[in-house]
Scaffold this motif. Structure first.
Motif, PDB file in Angstrom:
ATOM      1  N   GLU A  43     -11.777   3.766  -4.381  1.00 17.93           N
ATOM      2  CA  GLU A  43     -10.632   4.095  -3.111  1.00 17.93           C
ATOM      3  C   GLU A  43     -10.350   5.413  -2.827  1.00 17.93           C
ATOM      4  O   GLU A  43     -10.375   5.966  -1.889  1.00 17.93           O
ATOM      5  N   LEU A  44     -10.167   6.284  -4.008  1.00 17.37           N
ATOM      6  CA  LEU A  44      -9.924   7.743  -3.975  1.00 17.37           C
ATOM      7  C   LEU A  44     -11.064   8.322  -3.132  1.00 17.37           C
ATOM      8  O   LEU A  44     -11.072   9.391  -2.583  1.00 17.37           O
ATOM      9  N   ASP A  45     -12.376   7.999  -3.833  1.00 12.80           N
ATOM     10  CA  ASP A  45     -13.341   8.619  -3.393  1.00 12.80           C
ATOM     11  C   ASP A  45     -13.491   8.375  -2.134  1.00 12.80           C
ATOM     12  O   ASP A  45     -13.951   9.301  -0.903  1.00 12.80           O
ATOM     13  N   ARG A  46     -13.164   7.048  -1.441  1.00 11.28           N
ATOM     14  CA  ARG A  46     -13.376   6.902   0.137  1.00 11.28           C
ATOM     15  C   ARG A  46     -12.270   7.782   0.788  1.00 11.28           C
ATOM     16  O   ARG A  46     -12.668   8.229   1.956  1.00 11.28           O
ATOM     17  N   VAL A  82       0.784  -1.285   0.035  1.00 11.97           N
ATOM     18  CA  VAL A  82       0.047  -0.165  -0.087  1.00 11.97           C
ATOM     19  C   VAL A  82       0.681   1.165   0.003  1.00 11.97           C
ATOM     20  O   VAL A  82       0.215   2.374  -0.233  1.00 11.97           O
ATOM     21  N   SER A  83       2.122   1.218   0.494  1.00  8.68           N
ATOM     22  CA  SER A  83       3.157   2.334   0.449  1.00  8.68           C
ATOM     23  C   SER A  83       3.400   2.436  -0.903  1.00  8.68           C
ATOM     24  O   SER A  83       4.372   3.500  -1.009  1.00  8.68           O
ATOM     25  N   SER A  84       3.481   1.624  -1.736  1.00  6.31           N
ATOM     26  CA  SER A  84       4.342   1.824  -2.928  1.00  6.31           C
ATOM     27  C   SER A  84       3.628   2.861  -4.025  1.00  6.31           C
ATOM     28  O   SER A  84       2.473   2.970  -3.951  1.00  6.31           O
ATOM     29  N   VAL A  85       4.559   3.481  -4.851  1.00 11.05           N
ATOM     30  CA  VAL A  85       3.917   4.396  -5.656  1.00 11.05           C
ATOM     31  C   VAL A  85       3.624   3.703  -7.008  1.00 11.05           C
ATOM     32  O   VAL A  85       2.612   4.340  -7.696  1.00 11.05           O
ATOM     33  N   PHE A  86       3.617   2.322  -6.905  1.00 10.46           N
ATOM     34  CA  PHE A  86       3.406   1.667  -8.199  1.00 10.46           C
ATOM     35  C   PHE A  86       1.950   0.829  -7.967  1.00 10.46           C
ATOM     36  O   PHE A  86       1.054   0.265  -8.519  1.00 10.46           O
ATOM     37  N   ASP A  87       1.490   0.733  -6.529  1.00  8.76           N
ATOM     38  CA  ASP A  87       0.309   0.348  -6.211  1.00  8.76           C
ATOM     39  C   ASP A  87      -0.942   0.944  -6.857  1.00  8.76           C
ATOM     40  O   ASP A  87      -1.223   2.053  -6.320  1.00  8.76           O
ATOM     41  N   PRO A  88      -1.653   0.210  -7.492  1.00 10.53           N
ATOM     42  CA  PRO A  88      -2.948   1.131  -8.055  1.00 10.53           C
ATOM     43  C   PRO A  88      -3.889   1.591  -6.919  1.00 10.53           C
ATOM     44  O   PRO A  88      -4.353   1.035  -5.943  1.00 10.53           O
ATOM     45  N   VAL A  89      -4.553   2.698  -7.332  1.00 12.39           N
ATOM     46  CA  VAL A  89      -5.519   3.148  -6.378  1.00 12.39           C
ATOM     47  C   VAL A  89      -6.705   3.323  -7.202  1.00 12.39           C
ATOM     48  O   VAL A  89      -6.695   4.323  -8.274  1.00 12.39           O
ATOM     49  N   SER A  90      -7.760   2.842  -6.932  1.00 11.02           N
ATOM     50  CA  SER A  90      -8.977   2.877  -7.765  1.00 11.02           C
ATOM     51  C   SER A  90      -9.613   4.156  -7.543  1.00 11.02           C
ATOM     52  O   SER A  90      -9.481   4.631  -6.715  1.00 11.02           O
ATOM     53  N   GLU A  91     -10.700   4.303  -8.557  1.00 12.01           N
ATOM     54  CA  GLU A  91     -11.381   5.776  -8.247  1.00 12.01           C
ATOM     55  C   GLU A  91     -12.257   5.501  -6.999  1.00 12.01           C
ATOM     56  O   GLU A  91     -12.481   6.413  -6.342  1.00 12.01           O
TER      57      GLU A  91
END
Length: 330
Positions: free
Chosen positions: A229-232, A218-227
């Motif tokens: 999760e971003l909304d949350r 979760v700390s990685s800059v390459f770990d995908p962040v879905s829309e």
């Protein structure tokens, strides 16, 4: 003679074990010049011991030169804003208090008058702080006074952290320039002939960075962040702002400090662009203290450290002071 030698060794070994348990004692020895600070050349150099990244970390000593504003600044920050790097004298606010963003601060007492809260977090730890719930590390005093237990002098003095921590022990024994030079020879040999560096660091475009930023997780800059999760995350930021405004703050600001690695990967399609996406989110209600754009235009991170240079620090502090001046006239 044998007994003297035996007890001397026993006392010395006991003292060294004690240093491995008592952070307060190690800090005292460093502050008073008895031992060297093993972070003096940077946290990344400390881990890697690569000589080409050895550069002394200097105190910035930033001081606000204008007239102090009758406003209280409360800062929940990480290592970028710890008191050893930036003190209250750098800010325009007449009153300043700080606590670590990842540590609970109970029985918070707010001063009268205007006050703002700035929540500052480095990018690599931001998701873990806001992805599952609002940030709520600070709390006001309970309505009834808790019973205060008396603390013995030896509790205050020792502050033992058991079990023993080898890291603190090594800081005492192996932080001299002579020992560091030997470590540099070993680290340079391993990098030159085997292509190996300490597993906690990585080399990205000839820059030393934390491997945590690049590895899976979760700390990685390459770990995908879905829309989703971003909304949350943004929802939890907004809830945090609402909660602390109810507590008594006039405004709650958010500041995400980019990873050193993120600024080296802006053109990499794998980069999740967490900072940019949060700051530009249409539902975000908390005002932002952002350095993302400015940090893309120059080198604002130390060579052997994951933190900013004095120039980078000044950009951030000036923006905080701008927020203080803005709140003062509202």
């Amino acid at each position: 003679m044998g007994k003297v030698l035996k007890y001397t060794v026993l006392v010395l070994a006991s003292f060294l074990w004690f240093l491995g348990c008592s952070r307060a004692t190690v800090v005292y020895l460093v502050d008073n010049g008895y031992i060297e600070d093993d972070f003096r050349y940077g946290d990344l150099y400390r881990l890697s011991n690569l000589g080409e990244y050895r550069e002394e970390v200097k105190k910035c000593g930033q001081v606000y030169e204008g007239q102090k504003i009758p406003l209280s600044l409360y800062l929940a920050g990480d290592s970028f804003t710890e008191l050893g790097r930036i003190g209250g004298e750098a800010y325009a606010a007449s009153h300043f208090e700080r606590s670590a963003v990842n540590t609970s601060a109970h029985n918070l007492v707010l001063k009268e008058g205007k006050k703002i809260l700035v929540i500052e977090s480095v990018e690599r730890h931001f998701r873990e702080r806001f992805a599952t719930q609002p940030w709520k590390e600070w709390s006001l005093p309970p309505t009834t006074k808790p019973k205060v237990q008396s603390q013995h002098w030896y509790d205050w003095l020792v502050e033992l952290q058991v079990p023993y921590r080898e890291e603190m022990h090594e800081s005492v024994l192996f932080s001299s320039d002579f020992i560091l030079k030997i470590k540099e020879w070993k680290a340079g040999f391993n990098k030159q002939f085997f292509g190996k560096v300490d597993p906690k660091v990585g080399v990205l475009d000839e820059h030393l960075v934390y491997e945590l930023d690049l590895a899976e997780g979760v700390s990685s800059v390459f770990d995908p962040v879905s829309e989703e999760e971003l909304d949350r995350i943004v929802l939890h930021i907004n809830q945090t702002r609402e909660n602390y405004k109810k507590v008594g703050f006039d405004e709650v600001y958010l500041s995400i400090i980019p990873n050193k690695s993120s600024l080296l990967l802006t053109n990499d399609s794998r980069y999740n662009r967490l900072v940019e996406r949060i700051e530009a989110h249409p539902d975000l209600e908390a005002p932002i203290i952002s350095v993302w754009r400015e940090f893309q235009q120059g080198e604002y991170y130390l060579k052997g450290d994951s933190h900013w240079t004095c120039e980078g620090q000044k950009i951030w502090v000036d923006k905080v002071n701008g927020a203080i001046l803005l709140e003062a006239v509202k």
